[in-house]
Design a protein around this motif. Sequence first.
Motif, short mmCIF file in Angstrom:
data_model
loop_
_atom_site.label_atom_id
_atom_site.label_comp_id
_atom_site.label_asym_id
_atom_site.label_seq_id
_atom_site.Cartn_x
_atom_site.Cartn_y
_atom_site.Cartn_z
N SER A 40 0.84 -1.20 0.00
CA SER A 40 0.00 0.00 0.00
C SER A 40 0.88 1.25 0.00
O SER A 40 0.60 2.22 -0.71
CB SER A 40 -0.93 0.00 1.21
OG SER A 40 -1.77 1.12 1.18
N LYS A 41 1.96 1.22 0.75
CA LYS A 41 2.86 2.37 0.83
C LYS A 41 3.53 2.66 -0.52
O LYS A 41 3.56 3.81 -0.97
CB LYS A 41 3.93 2.12 1.90
CG LYS A 41 4.86 3.28 2.12
CD LYS A 41 5.85 2.99 3.23
CE LYS A 41 6.82 4.15 3.40
NZ LYS A 41 7.80 3.90 4.45
N SER A 42 4.04 1.62 -1.18
CA SER A 42 4.71 1.85 -2.47
C SER A 42 3.72 2.29 -3.54
O SER A 42 4.02 3.15 -4.37
CB SER A 42 5.48 0.60 -2.92
OG SER A 42 4.58 -0.45 -3.24
N LEU A 43 2.52 1.70 -3.53
CA LEU A 43 1.52 2.08 -4.53
C LEU A 43 0.98 3.48 -4.28
O LEU A 43 0.68 4.22 -5.23
CB LEU A 43 0.39 1.06 -4.55
CG LEU A 43 0.80 -0.33 -5.07
CD1 LEU A 43 -0.35 -1.31 -4.89
CD2 LEU A 43 1.24 -0.28 -6.52
N THR A 44 0.87 3.88 -3.02
CA THR A 44 0.45 5.25 -2.71
C THR A 44 1.50 6.25 -3.18
O THR A 44 1.16 7.30 -3.74
CB THR A 44 0.20 5.39 -1.19
OG1 THR A 44 -0.86 4.50 -0.83
CG2 THR A 44 -0.18 6.81 -0.81
N ALA A 45 2.77 5.92 -2.99
CA ALA A 45 3.85 6.80 -3.45
C ALA A 45 3.84 6.91 -4.98
O ALA A 45 4.01 8.01 -5.53
CB ALA A 45 5.20 6.28 -2.95
N ASP A 52 1.13 13.93 -9.75
CA ASP A 52 1.95 15.13 -9.90
C ASP A 52 2.25 15.44 -11.37
O ASP A 52 2.55 16.58 -11.72
CB ASP A 52 3.25 15.00 -9.10
CG ASP A 52 4.04 16.29 -9.05
OD1 ASP A 52 3.42 17.34 -8.75
OD2 ASP A 52 5.26 16.26 -9.29
N LEU A 53 2.17 14.44 -12.23
CA LEU A 53 2.44 14.67 -13.65
C LEU A 53 1.50 15.71 -14.24
O LEU A 53 1.87 16.42 -15.17
CB LEU A 53 2.31 13.36 -14.44
CG LEU A 53 3.39 12.31 -14.21
CD1 LEU A 53 3.07 11.05 -15.01
CD2 LEU A 53 4.76 12.85 -14.58
N LEU A 58 1.86 17.85 -19.54
CA LEU A 58 2.56 17.04 -20.53
C LEU A 58 1.66 16.72 -21.71
O LEU A 58 0.50 16.34 -21.54
CB LEU A 58 3.04 15.74 -19.88
CG LEU A 58 4.01 15.92 -18.72
CD1 LEU A 58 4.26 14.58 -18.04
CD2 LEU A 58 5.30 16.56 -19.18
N LYS A 59 2.20 16.88 -22.89
CA LYS A 59 1.46 16.56 -24.11
C LYS A 59 1.27 15.05 -24.22
O LYS A 59 2.20 14.28 -24.00
CB LYS A 59 2.23 17.07 -25.33
CG LYS A 59 1.53 16.79 -26.63
CD LYS A 59 2.36 17.27 -27.80
CE LYS A 59 1.65 16.88 -29.08
NZ LYS A 59 2.52 16.97 -30.23
N GLY A 60 0.06 14.64 -24.54
CA GLY A 60 -0.20 13.23 -24.78
C GLY A 60 -0.42 12.38 -23.54
O GLY A 60 -0.37 11.17 -23.62
N LEU A 61 -0.68 13.02 -22.41
CA LEU A 61 -0.93 12.28 -21.17
C LEU A 61 -2.43 12.13 -20.99
O LEU A 61 -3.16 13.12 -20.97
CB LEU A 61 -0.33 13.02 -19.98
CG LEU A 61 -0.47 12.36 -18.61
CD1 LEU A 61 0.33 11.05 -18.57
CD2 LEU A 61 0.03 13.30 -17.52
N TYR A 62 -2.88 10.90 -20.89
CA TYR A 62 -4.31 10.62 -20.77
C TYR A 62 -4.55 9.77 -19.53
O TYR A 62 -3.84 8.80 -19.29
CB TYR A 62 -4.82 9.85 -21.99
CG TYR A 62 -4.62 10.58 -23.28
CD1 TYR A 62 -5.59 11.45 -23.76
CD2 TYR A 62 -3.46 10.42 -24.02
CE1 TYR A 62 -5.41 12.14 -24.96
CE2 TYR A 62 -3.27 11.10 -25.22
CZ TYR A 62 -4.24 11.95 -25.68
OH TYR A 62 -4.06 12.63 -26.86
#
Length: 87
Positions: A40-45, A52-53, A58-62
């Motif tokens: 859970s900790k790694s997936l939350t990070a 944050d992306l 960013l162009k092309g981020l869906y």
Amino acid sequence: KNAAFPWPNATLILDITPDLALTRISYRTNNHLNPTFETSKSLTATAAILEDLDSYNLKGLYRLDGRKPLNKLATEALAILNPLLNL
């Protein structure tokens, strides 16, 4: 740093919660993922990094709602990708 690599035309992110991700991982019969990494900790990070992306515009981020049924996700993904593939 990454100037040698072209920018992708599309990056699809399937948004799901860490808890849902862990549930799906636990359903796999041949779970080859590292159990000490997929927590859970790694997936939350990871989710925080992906969220944050958006601040970079960013162009092309869906983003796709990963809670949707597979057929609906596939339809949405193809609607994004087909024009890029000239199909």
